[in-house]
Design a protein around this motif. Structure first.
Motif, PDB file in Angstrom:
ATOM      1  N   GLN A   1       0.843  -1.181   0.000  1.00 37.96           N
ATOM      2  CA  GLN A   1       0.000   0.000   0.000  1.00 37.96           C
ATOM      3  C   GLN A   1       0.883   1.238   0.000  1.00 37.96           C
ATOM      4  O   GLN A   1       1.647   1.456   0.936  1.00 37.96           O
ATOM      5  N   ALA A   2       0.765   1.994  -1.055  1.00 38.73           N
ATOM      6  CA  ALA A   2       1.493   3.249  -1.175  1.00 38.73           C
ATOM      7  C   ALA A   2       0.647   4.375  -0.588  1.00 38.73           C
ATOM      8  O   ALA A   2      -0.583   4.254  -0.512  1.00 38.73           O
TER       9      ALA A   2
ATOM     10  N   ARG B   1      -4.622  -0.774  -1.003  1.00 40.16           N
ATOM     11  CA  ARG B   1      -3.743  -1.937  -0.918  1.00 40.16           C
ATOM     12  C   ARG B   1      -3.909  -2.766  -2.193  1.00 40.16           C
ATOM     13  O   ARG B   1      -5.029  -2.966  -2.679  1.00 40.16           O
ATOM     14  N   GLU B   2      -2.790  -3.248  -2.711  1.00 39.83           N
ATOM     15  CA  GLU B   2      -2.843  -4.055  -3.924  1.00 39.83           C
ATOM     16  C   GLU B   2      -2.076  -5.350  -3.729  1.00 39.83           C
ATOM     17  O   GLU B   2      -1.111  -5.430  -2.968  1.00 39.83           O
ATOM     18  N   LEU B   3      -2.525  -6.355  -4.445  1.00 41.29           N
ATOM     19  CA  LEU B   3      -1.865  -7.658  -4.415  1.00 41.29           C
ATOM     20  C   LEU B   3      -0.629  -7.599  -5.305  1.00 41.29           C
ATOM     21  O   LEU B   3      -0.707  -7.193  -6.457  1.00 41.29           O
ATOM     22  N   VAL B   4       0.492  -8.011  -4.769  1.00 41.31           N
ATOM     23  CA  VAL B   4       1.751  -7.961  -5.513  1.00 41.31           C
ATOM     24  C   VAL B   4       2.116  -9.332  -6.059  1.00 41.31           C
ATOM     25  O   VAL B   4       2.481  -9.474  -7.230  1.00 41.31           O
ATOM     26  N   ALA B   5       2.023 -10.342  -5.189  1.00 43.39           N
ATOM     27  CA  ALA B   5       2.413 -11.690  -5.590  1.00 43.39           C
ATOM     28  C   ALA B   5       1.719 -12.692  -4.684  1.00 43.39           C
ATOM     29  O   ALA B   5       1.458 -12.385  -3.520  1.00 43.39           O
ATOM     30  N   HIS B   6       1.429 -13.850  -5.212  1.00 47.31           N
ATOM     31  CA  HIS B   6       0.904 -14.889  -4.334  1.00 47.31           C
ATOM     32  C   HIS B   6       1.360 -16.267  -4.784  1.00 47.31           C
ATOM     33  O   HIS B   6       1.753 -16.462  -5.937  1.00 47.31           O
TER      34      HIS B   6
ATOM     35  N   GLU C   1       8.379   3.683  -7.862  1.00 51.28           N
ATOM     36  CA  GLU C   1       6.962   3.357  -7.721  1.00 51.28           C
ATOM     37  C   GLU C   1       6.708   2.098  -6.903  1.00 51.28           C
ATOM     38  O   GLU C   1       5.560   1.760  -6.611  1.00 51.28           O
ATOM     39  N   ASP C   2       7.772   1.395  -6.522  1.00 52.47           N
ATOM     40  CA  ASP C   2       7.625   0.250  -5.621  1.00 52.47           C
ATOM     41  C   ASP C   2       7.572   0.691  -4.163  1.00 52.47           C
ATOM     42  O   ASP C   2       7.343  -0.131  -3.271  1.00 52.47           O
ATOM     43  N   THR C   3       7.795   1.969  -3.911  1.00 51.53           N
ATOM     44  CA  THR C   3       7.758   2.491  -2.553  1.00 51.53           C
ATOM     45  C   THR C   3       6.378   2.279  -1.947  1.00 51.53           C
ATOM     46  O   THR C   3       5.359   2.690  -2.518  1.00 51.53           O
ATOM     47  N   ALA C   4       6.332   1.605  -0.804  1.00 51.42           N
ATOM     48  CA  ALA C   4       5.072   1.277  -0.153  1.00 51.42           C
ATOM     49  C   ALA C   4       5.360   0.536   1.146  1.00 51.42           C
ATOM     50  O   ALA C   4       6.501   0.163   1.418  1.00 51.42           O
TER      51      ALA C   4
ATOM     52  N   THR D   1       6.251  -3.835   6.486  1.00 52.87           N
ATOM     53  CA  THR D   1       7.627  -3.353   6.428  1.00 52.87           C
ATOM     54  C   THR D   1       7.711  -2.306   5.319  1.00 52.87           C
ATOM     55  O   THR D   1       7.207  -2.511   4.210  1.00 52.87           O
ATOM     56  N   GLN D   2       8.327  -1.193   5.646  1.00 53.49           N
ATOM     57  CA  GLN D   2       8.404  -0.060   4.721  1.00 53.49           C
ATOM     58  C   GLN D   2       9.525  -0.276   3.706  1.00 53.49           C
ATOM     59  O   GLN D   2      10.665  -0.555   4.084  1.00 53.49           O
TER      60      GLN D   2
END
Length: 114
Positions: free
Chosen positions: A39-40, A45-50, A88-91, A108-109
């Motif tokens: 979540q930026a 909140r978005e799904l990144v990987a599963h 843009e991966d900052t979150a 974790t930031q």
């Protein structure tokens, strides 16, 4: 109630790498798909990987080819290897089941900046 504790974030320059870890307080990988979310600021909140119980992995288009999800069932830990990081991966990154069944940890930031 299973607790999820994320670690491994930090400040990294564009193009750098980080490896995130998520320790679960119980053995859940054999029952649930596990996922990393982020979540930026100002965004949902978005799904990144599963990763499914069977080990199949899927990634958001924005991270495909750069991020890798893995798990160590003996350690009840899921990882996210992040390479070629972009601003843009900052979150804040969290792990949870997919869908999220447990309480969200602090996360974790990850900050990508020069």
């Amino acid at each position: 109630q299973v607790q999820l504790v994320e670690s491994g974030g930090g400040l990294v320059q564009p193009g750098g790498s980080l490896r995130l870890s998520c320790a679960a307080s119980g053995s859940i990988f054999s029952r649930y798909s596990m996922a990393w979310y982020r979540q930026a600021p100002g965004k949902q909140r978005e799904l990144v990987a599963h990763m499914t119980v069977g080990g199949t992995t899927n990634y958001a288009d924005s991270v495909k080819g750069r991020f890798t999800i893995s798990r160590d069932s003996a350690k009840n830990t899921v990882y996210l290897q992040m390479n070629s990081l972009k601003p843009e991966d900052t979150a804040i990154y969290n792990c949870n089941t997919r869908p999220g069944l447990y309480s969200w940890g602090q996360g974790t930031q990850v900050t990508v900046s020069s």
